[in-house]
Scaffold this motif. Structure first.
Motif, mmCIF file in Angstrom:
data_model
loop_
_atom_site.group_PDB
_atom_site.id
_atom_site.type_symbol
_atom_site.label_atom_id
_atom_site.label_comp_id
_atom_site.label_asym_id
_atom_site.label_seq_id
_atom_site.Cartn_x
_atom_site.Cartn_y
_atom_site.Cartn_z
ATOM 1 N N PRO A 95 0.825 -1.209 0.000
ATOM 2 C CA PRO A 95 0.000 0.000 0.000
ATOM 3 C C PRO A 95 0.859 1.259 0.000
ATOM 4 O O PRO A 95 1.919 1.309 0.631
ATOM 5 N N GLY A 96 0.404 2.269 -0.722
ATOM 6 C CA GLY A 96 1.148 3.517 -0.810
ATOM 7 C C GLY A 96 2.199 3.519 -1.901
ATOM 8 O O GLY A 96 2.663 4.576 -2.316
ATOM 9 N N VAL B 111 -5.917 -2.838 -1.587
ATOM 10 C CA VAL B 111 -6.140 -3.815 -0.513
ATOM 11 C C VAL B 111 -6.588 -3.099 0.754
ATOM 12 O O VAL B 111 -7.558 -3.497 1.423
ATOM 13 N N LEU B 112 -5.898 -2.032 1.078
ATOM 14 C CA LEU B 112 -6.206 -1.262 2.281
ATOM 15 C C LEU B 112 -7.574 -0.593 2.162
ATOM 16 O O LEU B 112 -8.377 -0.613 3.107
ATOM 17 N N ILE B 113 -7.862 -0.021 0.998
ATOM 18 C CA ILE B 113 -9.157 0.646 0.785
ATOM 19 C C ILE B 113 -10.311 -0.346 0.927
ATOM 20 O O ILE B 113 -11.314 -0.068 1.602
ATOM 21 N N GLY C 218 -14.321 -0.004 8.937
ATOM 22 C CA GLY C 218 -13.532 1.046 9.548
ATOM 23 C C GLY C 218 -12.052 0.768 9.493
ATOM 24 O O GLY C 218 -11.616 -0.373 9.267
ATOM 25 N N GLU C 219 -11.261 1.820 9.709
ATOM 26 C CA GLU C 219 -9.810 1.699 9.625
ATOM 27 C C GLU C 219 -9.253 0.773 10.705
ATOM 28 O O GLU C 219 -8.415 -0.082 10.417
ATOM 29 N N LYS C 220 -9.691 0.942 11.948
ATOM 30 C CA LYS C 220 -9.153 0.136 13.038
ATOM 31 C C LYS C 220 -9.414 -1.350 12.804
ATOM 32 O O LYS C 220 -8.510 -2.186 12.966
ATOM 33 N N GLN C 221 -10.651 -1.683 12.436
ATOM 34 C CA GLN C 221 -10.995 -3.085 12.204
ATOM 35 C C GLN C 221 -10.167 -3.673 11.058
ATOM 36 O O GLN C 221 -9.713 -4.823 11.140
ATOM 37 N N ALA C 222 -9.980 -2.882 10.000
ATOM 38 C CA ALA C 222 -9.200 -3.354 8.858
ATOM 39 C C ALA C 222 -7.748 -3.582 9.251
ATOM 40 O O ALA C 222 -7.138 -4.598 8.881
ATOM 41 N N LYS D 184 -6.388 12.870 0.506
ATOM 42 C CA LYS D 184 -5.981 13.748 1.605
ATOM 43 C C LYS D 184 -5.252 12.988 2.706
ATOM 44 O O LYS D 184 -4.285 13.498 3.297
ATOM 45 N N ASN D 185 -5.705 11.762 3.011
ATOM 46 C CA ASN D 185 -5.216 11.039 4.190
ATOM 47 C C ASN D 185 -4.407 9.784 3.869
ATOM 48 O O ASN D 185 -4.134 8.991 4.769
ATOM 49 N N LEU D 186 -4.019 9.614 2.600
ATOM 50 C CA LEU D 186 -3.330 8.383 2.218
ATOM 51 C C LEU D 186 -2.072 8.148 3.047
ATOM 52 O O LEU D 186 -1.819 7.018 3.492
ATOM 53 N N THR D 187 -1.280 9.172 3.263
ATOM 54 C CA THR D 187 -0.037 9.005 4.027
ATOM 55 C C THR D 187 -0.308 8.478 5.425
ATOM 56 O O THR D 187 0.377 7.558 5.901
ATOM 57 N N SER D 188 -1.325 9.011 6.089
ATOM 58 C CA SER D 188 -1.628 8.548 7.446
ATOM 59 C C SER D 188 -2.180 7.133 7.432
ATOM 60 O O SER D 188 -1.878 6.338 8.335
ATOM 61 N N TYR D 189 -2.973 6.789 6.421
ATOM 62 C CA TYR D 189 -3.472 5.414 6.305
ATOM 63 C C TYR D 189 -2.322 4.432 6.113
ATOM 64 O O TYR D 189 -2.274 3.362 6.734
#
Length: 359
Positions: A180-181, A189-191, A199-203, A344-349
């Motif tokens: 990812p990234g 895969v992450l998306i 949600g992000e945490k569950q993923a 906007k938030n890809l880096t943090s993800y």
């Protein structure tokens, strides 16, 4: 998202080819503003992998050859990963070397946000759906595509159905997904996991557990399918267009779409999106190529030759590949990611994914 060497490893690993034959020299000596460059009968394309055939029999191969035959303009083709081609164009921003950029979301949005793309609406783009082109006219999809996974049909009598199945010990060191990234399909895969798990945490909790079976990072999505076909891997990520085309020469390759436990299989559109680069040395030739790629004949050949989906809503392909692709997608829920949020938030993800997986 090969689909990547981010579907290639960053750096000097891009493959350089021409529509008909490989270039023997390093990339381009033409300068962005020179009259010699602008007058040259050539156009340079930086593209994510997946549309050029491994045996020179892909959609790009046919389109570029036909374009050169019709216009006399030679296509200089540089292939890399979805993120890498954008980074290369960004490094060259003060002295642009390419004319057309083709990559996957969210990297096409990144290119637009960094000022790499100029406004140009190709002929035929009015027939492309609003979700598949930039509202400001800086990019448009030329081939539609969907995210997916592949499995080895010889070793596995039927495809897995859920994400949870992949946690089984039988997949240890037999499963791999691209990074990812870095890779478009790896980012996918992450998306998809964030969507499917709610949600992000569950993923991230799930992907942290999956790491026990994961072979490790891969900068190239396109290189995973051959490993699956040979049985070195049982499962890997990919995308429908690339994997369907690869399956012509990889008989053990099957395509599937994971579902969360108790849910339906899902996917989302991951189109090849094209734009004209700001400061393109052969801007007019780039416009002609974009027009050509969206022309009716070339769009009708997206499925019959490329194994993908036409980007134009007014064209209904009726070839055997189109019928098989329609059948493959039957029963799969297609969702629409929030690309603005992802851009906007890809880096943090990605940073959160690295932390969760120890990557």
């Amino acid at each position: 998202m090969p689909r990547n060497t981010p579907r290639n490893k960053p750096g000097n690993t891009l493959k350089i080819a021409v529509a008909v034959s490989l270039l023997a020299t390093p990339l381009l000596s033409a300068c962005g503003g020179s009259s010699a460059a602008s007058d040259e009968k050539a156009v340079t394309v930086y593209s994510a992998d997946g549309l050029k055939g491994e045996n020179n029999d892909g959609w790009y191969d046919k389109v570029f050859a036909d374009f050169t035959k019709q216009t006399g303009i030679k296509v200089k083709y540089v292939e890399g990963g979805s993120g890498e081609v954008v980074q290369r164009a960004l490094r060259e921003k003060s002295n642009t070397q390419a004319d057309v950029l083709v990559t996957l979301p969210p990297f096409i949005q990144q290119a637009d946000g960094k000022g790499l793309l100029q406004k140009y609406r190709p002929e035929g783009s009015a027939q492309v759906g609003a979700a598949d082109k930039g509202a400001d006219g800086t990019w448009t999809s030329v081939v539609n595509n969907y995210f997916g996974f592949v499995y080895n049909k010889k070793e596995l009598k039927q495809a897995p159905t859920t994400w949870e199945q992949l946690l089984d010990g039988s997949y240890k060191n037999k499963l791999q997904y691209s990074t990812p990234g870095v890779a478009g399909d790896g980012t996918a895969v992450l998306i998809k996991a964030i969507h499917d798990f709610g949600g992000e945490k569950q993923a991230l909790d799930y992907l942290g557990k999956l790491q026990a079976n994961n072979v490790g990072p891969s900068a190239s999505t396109g290189k995973l399918a051959p490993k699956v076909d040979k049985g070195e891997l049982l499962v890997a990520n990919g995308d429908v267009q690339m994997n369907y085309a690869q399956a012509k020469t990889m008989p053990n390759l099957g395509i599937w779409f994971p579902a969360a436990q108790g849910g339906k299989p899902t996917t989302f559109a991951l189109p090849y999106a094209a734009g004209l680069l700001t400061g393109a040395p052969h801007s007019e030739n780039g416009k002609k190529l974009l027009d050509f790629m969206l022309a009716e004949k070339q769009q009708e050949e997206v499925s019959s030759i490329g194994g993908g989906f036409t980007a134009r809503t007014d064209i209904k392909a009726a070839d055997a590949n189109a019928a098989a692709l329609t059948q493959l997608m039957a029963g799969v829920d297609v969702f629409t990611p929030d690309w603005s949020d992802i851009d906007k938030n890809l880096t943090s993800y990605v940073d959160a994914w690295k932390s969760a997986t120890g990557s």
